[in-house]
Design a protein around this motif. Sequence first.
Motif, mmCIF file in Angstrom:
data_model
loop_
_atom_site.group_PDB
_atom_site.id
_atom_site.type_symbol
_atom_site.label_atom_id
_atom_site.label_comp_id
_atom_site.label_asym_id
_atom_site.label_seq_id
_atom_site.Cartn_x
_atom_site.Cartn_y
_atom_site.Cartn_z
ATOM 1 N N MET A 1 46.545 34.911 26.493
ATOM 2 C CA MET A 1 46.348 33.669 25.746
ATOM 3 C C MET A 1 44.931 33.655 25.160
ATOM 4 O O MET A 1 43.963 33.871 25.868
ATOM 5 C CB MET A 1 46.522 32.456 26.654
ATOM 6 N N THR A 2 44.869 33.366 23.875
ATOM 7 C CA THR A 2 43.587 33.269 23.187
ATOM 8 C C THR A 2 43.253 31.796 22.953
ATOM 9 O O THR A 2 44.124 30.924 23.081
ATOM 10 C CB THR A 2 43.658 33.991 21.834
ATOM 11 N N LEU A 3 42.013 31.519 22.587
ATOM 12 C CA LEU A 3 41.621 30.146 22.278
ATOM 13 C C LEU A 3 42.503 29.541 21.181
ATOM 14 O O LEU A 3 42.964 28.397 21.318
ATOM 15 C CB LEU A 3 40.136 30.083 21.905
ATOM 16 N N PRO A 4 42.780 30.267 20.084
ATOM 17 C CA PRO A 4 43.681 29.700 19.075
ATOM 18 C C PRO A 4 45.063 29.335 19.638
ATOM 19 O O PRO A 4 45.653 28.329 19.232
ATOM 20 C CB PRO A 4 43.783 30.800 18.015
ATOM 21 N N ASN A 5 45.567 30.124 20.589
ATOM 22 C CA ASN A 5 46.865 29.805 21.193
ATOM 23 C C ASN A 5 46.796 28.508 22.001
ATOM 24 O O ASN A 5 47.739 27.710 21.982
ATOM 25 C CB ASN A 5 47.354 30.948 22.068
ATOM 26 N N TYR A 6 45.685 28.301 22.706
ATOM 27 C CA TYR A 6 45.520 27.046 23.449
ATOM 28 C C TYR A 6 45.473 25.851 22.489
ATOM 29 O O TYR A 6 46.029 24.791 22.769
ATOM 30 C CB TYR A 6 44.258 27.079 24.314
ATOM 31 N N ILE A 7 44.801 26.036 21.367
ATOM 32 C CA ILE A 7 44.728 24.961 20.362
ATOM 33 C C ILE A 7 46.120 24.666 19.814
ATOM 34 O O ILE A 7 46.499 23.509 19.627
ATOM 35 C CB ILE A 7 43.733 25.331 19.240
ATOM 36 N N THR A 8 46.897 25.723 19.579
ATOM 37 C CA THR A 8 48.264 25.549 19.090
ATOM 38 C C THR A 8 49.119 24.814 20.112
ATOM 39 O O THR A 8 49.896 23.922 19.762
ATOM 40 C CB THR A 8 48.891 26.913 18.738
ATOM 41 N N VAL A 9 48.978 25.171 21.383
ATOM 42 C CA VAL A 9 49.721 24.476 22.443
ATOM 43 C C VAL A 9 49.317 23.001 22.475
ATOM 44 O O VAL A 9 50.170 22.119 22.646
ATOM 45 C CB VAL A 9 49.504 25.170 23.811
ATOM 46 N N LEU B 1 51.747 36.366 20.010
ATOM 47 C CA LEU B 1 52.203 35.048 20.439
ATOM 48 C C LEU B 1 51.779 33.983 19.426
ATOM 49 O O LEU B 1 52.578 33.127 19.039
ATOM 50 C CB LEU B 1 51.638 34.710 21.823
ATOM 51 N N GLY B 2 50.545 34.046 18.980
ATOM 52 C CA GLY B 2 50.049 33.089 17.999
ATOM 53 C C GLY B 2 50.777 33.174 16.674
ATOM 54 O O GLY B 2 50.998 32.161 16.004
ATOM 55 N N THR B 3 51.199 34.378 16.302
ATOM 56 C CA THR B 3 51.954 34.576 15.068
ATOM 57 C C THR B 3 53.261 33.802 15.101
ATOM 58 O O THR B 3 53.736 33.331 14.077
ATOM 59 C CB THR B 3 52.239 36.083 14.863
ATOM 60 N N TRP B 4 53.830 33.662 16.280
ATOM 61 C CA TRP B 4 55.078 32.912 16.427
ATOM 62 C C TRP B 4 54.821 31.432 16.731
ATOM 63 O O TRP B 4 55.499 30.557 16.179
ATOM 64 C CB TRP B 4 55.932 33.524 17.538
ATOM 65 N N LEU B 5 53.871 31.155 17.619
ATOM 66 C CA LEU B 5 53.628 29.771 18.038
ATOM 67 C C LEU B 5 53.130 28.877 16.905
ATOM 68 O O LEU B 5 53.573 27.731 16.779
ATOM 69 C CB LEU B 5 52.593 29.724 19.170
ATOM 70 N N ASP B 6 52.197 29.374 16.104
ATOM 71 C CA ASP B 6 51.566 28.548 15.091
ATOM 72 C C ASP B 6 52.560 27.964 14.095
ATOM 73 O O ASP B 6 52.589 26.744 13.891
ATOM 74 C CB ASP B 6 50.452 29.319 14.384
#
Length: 181
Positions: free
Chosen positions: A1-9, A57-62
Amino acid sequence: MTLPNYITVARFIMVPAIILAMINGYMLTAFVLFVLAGLSDGVDGLIARQFNQRSELGTWLDPIADKFLLVAVFLMLGWLEALPNWLVLLAVTRDGLIVAAVMLSGLMNNPVKMQPLLISKANTLMQIVLLMLVMAELAGLAEFAVLVDWTIYVVAGLTVASASAYLVSWLRHMASTGQAG
């Protein structure tokens, strides 16, 4: 998990709060949360690019978080009769068709690469502008009736154009491997 992923969550988590605020008539709160959610989308992308924190993960989550936010707010504004039902149906159907096409491609062992088209980016931008205008009006911040009316038709046109462009792109992708038609 990256910071951008946490922001997306965090953006995912904001959606129910926005809808709950709208249901309870706290339109200013809903508007502020919507603006914050929109800003978070820009911030997570900026951090991912500038600090090399891109992830699969971010590519899909965002994009899923973006669609979740927009679809939920469109549906809510339709339910509140702040947007015409035909526009809500058009916007939600377009997103549903895109998701269905991606899923079908995967099921057919011919996954399509998620690549946003320029027309789609313009559509998303105008959808956000429309939702912000309507929510600002509902919050009593300003009167945008004429601008909202025009923006509704711009969004409708861009939504149809975007859906058509994705359909053509998807059909070409599927035909290139002999799996369409």
